[in-house]
Design an enzyme around this catalytic site. Structure first.
Site, PDB file in Angstrom:
ATOM      1  CG  ASN A  86     -22.135   9.685  31.586  1.00 23.95           C
ATOM      2  OD1 ASN A  86     -21.851   8.487  31.624  1.00 23.95           O
ATOM      3  ND2 ASN A  86     -23.179  10.173  32.215  1.00 23.95           N
ATOM      4  CG  HIS A  91     -24.275  -7.271  18.352  1.00 23.27           C
ATOM      5  ND1 HIS A  91     -23.011  -7.165  17.856  1.00 23.27           N
ATOM      6  CD2 HIS A  91     -25.000  -6.301  17.748  1.00 23.27           C
ATOM      7  CE1 HIS A  91     -22.970  -6.160  16.990  1.00 23.27           C
ATOM      8  NE2 HIS A  91     -24.154  -5.618  16.909  1.00 23.27           N
TER       9      HIS A  91
HETATM   10  C1  LIG Z   1     -17.881  -4.511  13.806  1.00 16.03           C
HETATM   11  C2  LIG Z   1     -18.797  -3.576  14.536  1.00 16.03           C
HETATM   12  N1  LIG Z   1     -18.261  -2.650  15.344  1.00 16.03           N
HETATM   13  C3  LIG Z   1     -19.041  -1.792  16.037  1.00 16.03           C
HETATM   14  C4  LIG Z   1     -20.425  -1.850  15.952  1.00 16.03           C
HETATM   15  C5  LIG Z   1     -21.254  -0.866  16.724  1.00 16.03           C
HETATM   16  O1  LIG Z   1     -22.017  -1.427  17.732  1.00 16.03           O
HETATM   17  P1  LIG Z   1     -23.323  -0.658  18.289  1.00 16.03           P
HETATM   18  O2  LIG Z   1     -24.390  -0.812  17.270  1.00 16.03           O
HETATM   19  O3  LIG Z   1     -23.633  -1.325  19.581  1.00 16.03           O
HETATM   20  O4  LIG Z   1     -22.930   0.778  18.463  1.00 16.03           O
HETATM   21  C6  LIG Z   1     -21.018  -2.785  15.110  1.00 16.03           C
HETATM   22  C7  LIG Z   1     -22.482  -2.838  15.001  1.00 16.03           C
HETATM   23  O5  LIG Z   1     -23.087  -3.818  14.685  1.00 16.03           O
HETATM   24  C8  LIG Z   1     -20.187  -3.672  14.379  1.00 16.03           C
HETATM   25  O6  LIG Z   1     -20.714  -4.590  13.544  1.00 16.03           O
END
Ligand SMILES: Cc1ncc(COP(=O)(O)O)c(C=O)c1O
Length: 437
Positions: A285, A217
């Site tokens: 949590n 990200h």
């Molecule tokens: C649109 C979207 N929402 C939620 C997430 C979930 O994030 P994480 O991988 O930090 O759990 C992602 C993951 O890339 C995503 O692309």
């Protein structure tokens, strides 16, 4: 120099030695679709936070939450351990009994695009809400205000959707629609940190917004995420759900923030029961550590540069593809008028099914060009979701096109123009070689 400063300086030297950039070799250097950009200040902060030996949320977390909320333009941000946890927390907040007749309950409907990432919708599914799937627009890959308006019914209580690959959906018009119908809006901005619509950061028209700090990200904390809101009552509920469901809001290691730790009587507990152990929600949590927050802080310092580089990489790749005739083979993404995307990737949609996507992706992989699909494609076709109770409004035509013909390549800040040029050249020449076969 004291020992702490020696360790931190040595860390910076170590980083420079171990992680020095290597020259780009076409076809040999790996060009992933996503990646993190680290520097010596990241290692310095990680070391600094570990030397505190505080470990759980502490001084770095407090600072990160304050600075991140400012960056976002929201009143509050709550740090959590992933973007998926952020979605879980944002959703759970809206199930609080303290919200009265606006509390989300099993059987309520929520509107969401069929194309997307699973954990945008999983919390609502797990809580027994019924999804109402809508199609997306093929230029922005987002749901539209018209699509949402057509899907709103008497049981609609929530719209929860992502800004696809950092390209804003019309959160202004959809936000207005939600207000008009007394429907909650949660904006999943996990892929959209820095994206703006009409000058305003995305995530501020919804009641709550979420972000992810996974290494793919815009900034990273390793694993991590955040929930943003500008409504104090939602912040208080979210904090409770994040921190075991407790009513007490003391930071880790603190006591008696409310000044009457033994002065509460709640539920059927005896008067004076320790506020630290009074639970007003059935919570989780989901907290992150101070090491994660420290990394977030050094990354946040460089966010503006990261976003600018993502945008310039997007423009460069688009021009490089165009100048080679790439539009013969691919549709390119487009932004809404007034939108400033903070691109997560460059989504390409093959114009026809004649060029087999699996073949193309395999060939690109052999040339070290990483690709990703638009996550779950059409989620209703995924094995886990096939038999869900659901409503589908209209045809999912564009979602199916994305499922069959789209994929994305990287524009993250670690990619140089030389690399992007190589990517464009390979993308177009592979398609041309297939077309003339
Ligand atoms: C649109 C979207 N929402 C939620 C997430 C979930 O994030 P994480 O991988 O930090 O759990 C992602 C993951 O890339 C995503 O692309």
């Amino acid at each position: 120099m004291n020992k702490r400063e020696q360790i931190l300086s040595l860390g910076e030297e170590y980083f420079a030695e171990q992680f020095a950039p290597k020259p780009f070799e076409p076809g040999v250097t790996s060009l992933p679709a996503n990646g993190k950009v680290m520097d010596a200040s990241d290692l310095r902060n990680l070391l600094d936070s570990s030397l505190d030996m505080w470990l759980t949320a502490g001084r770095f977390s407090e600072q990160f939450e304050r600075k991140f909320a400012q960056t976002w333009g929201a009143r509050f941000s709550l740090l959590v351990n992933s973007g998926s946890s952020a979605n879980l927390l944002a959703f759970a907040t809206l199930t609080s009994p303290s919200l009265g007749d606006r509390q989300l309950k099993p059987g309520d409907e929520f509107i969401t695009p069929a194309s997307g990432f699973p954990t945008t919708i999983n919390p609502a599914l797990q809580a027994g809400l019924v999804p109402v799937f809508v199609d997306v627009d093929l230029k922005t890959h987002n749901m539209t205000p018209e699509g949402v308006a057509a899907a709103i019914g008497p049981k609609t209580k929530l719209v929860m959707a992502a800004h696809t690959l950092g390209n804003p959906f019309d959160c202004h018009r959809i936000g207005d629609l939600c207000k008009e119908h007394n429907v909650w809006l949660v904006e999943d901005c996990c892929d959209a940190l820095g994206a703006r619509l009409h000058g305003e950061h995305v995530g501020n028209r919804g009641d709550l917004a979420t972000c992810s700090f996974y290494p793919a990200h815009h900034i990273t904390t390793g694993e991590g995420g955040a929930v943003m809101t500008s409504r104090p009552y939602l912040k208080k509920i979210a904090e409770s759900f994040r921190d075991w469901g407790r009513d007490c809001y003391c930071a880790p290691g603190c006591e008696d923030t409310c000044g009457k730790r033994y002065g509460w009587q709640m539920g059927e507990l005896p008067a004076g029961y320790d506020h630290k152990y009074i639970y007003s929600h059935i919570g989780y949590n989901l907290k992150a550590t101070d090491m994660q927050a420290s990394l977030g802080l050094s990354q946040l310092e460089r966010l503006e540069g990261f976003i600018a580089k993502r945008r310039s990489n997007f423009d460069f790749l688009q021009n490089a593809l165009r100048s080679r005739g790439g539009e013969e083979f691919f549709e390119f993404p487009e932004a809404l008028p007034g939108a400033e995307p903070s691109w997560f990737g460059f989504l390409l949609t093959l114009k026809s099914e004649r060029i087999a996507r699996p073949w193309l992706l395999e060939q690109l992989g052999q040339r070290k060009i990483g690709t990703r699909l638009l996550f779950g494609g059409n989620l209703t076709k995924q094995p886990a979701y096939l038999h869900l109770p659901k409503r589908v409004v209209g045809e999912l035509t564009n979602t199916d096109i994305i499922m069959h013909r789209s994929f994305y390549v990287g524009v993250w800040p670690g990619l140089t123009e030389e690399m992007l040029d190589y990517m464009a050249e390979q993308l177009v020449s592979l398609c041309r070689s297939f077309a003339t076969k």
